[in-house]
Design a protein around this motif. Sequence first.
Motif, mmCIF file in Angstrom:
data_model
loop_
_atom_site.group_PDB
_atom_site.id
_atom_site.type_symbol
_atom_site.label_atom_id
_atom_site.label_comp_id
_atom_site.label_asym_id
_atom_site.label_seq_id
_atom_site.Cartn_x
_atom_site.Cartn_y
_atom_site.Cartn_z
ATOM 1 N N LYS A 1 0.854 -1.191 0.000
ATOM 2 C CA LYS A 1 0.000 0.000 0.000
ATOM 3 C C LYS A 1 0.885 1.234 0.000
ATOM 4 N N GLY A 2 0.611 2.102 -0.919
ATOM 5 C CA GLY A 2 1.407 3.321 -1.015
ATOM 6 C C GLY A 2 0.562 4.548 -0.754
ATOM 7 N N TYR A 3 1.185 5.662 -0.807
ATOM 8 C CA TYR A 3 0.507 6.925 -0.613
ATOM 9 C C TYR A 3 -0.024 7.438 -1.938
ATOM 10 N N ILE A 4 -1.157 8.090 -1.856
ATOM 11 C CA ILE A 4 -1.702 8.749 -3.038
ATOM 12 C C ILE A 4 -1.566 10.243 -2.799
ATOM 13 N N PHE A 5 -0.769 10.864 -3.592
ATOM 14 C CA PHE A 5 -0.552 12.291 -3.429
ATOM 15 C C PHE A 5 -1.550 13.054 -4.287
ATOM 16 N N THR A 6 -2.054 14.123 -3.711
ATOM 17 C CA THR A 6 -3.005 14.951 -4.435
ATOM 18 C C THR A 6 -2.735 16.407 -4.089
#
Length: 107
Positions: A5-10
């Motif tokens: 699981k990774g980070y979702i950058f927005t």
Amino acid sequence: MNRTKGYIFTNKEHSLYGIMATILGVLSCATLGSAVYLSYLNGGESSARYGTAALLAVIFMLVGVSLGVWSTTEKEKFKLFTVLGIMINVLAFGMLSLILFAGAYVD
């Protein structure tokens, strides 16, 4: 397929109008609550100050709801404070409606 699981950058941000609507909703609830509490401490006798506080809360509610509705039209913004601000302002309007109903029909 071991996928981590990774980070979702927005680059989304919270709407400033939504934050202001939430703040105004909290202020209107606090104003109405303090007016009712102080009237209770005064033995049920209300003064012009409490009526002025209720009028100020109505102004806060109207501005808060309009800012909340305005912030729903913004694109690429989080909707947390927008929805929270609208809900708190509607809650304050319900509190004011109950206060007016109780004052008109309860002896």
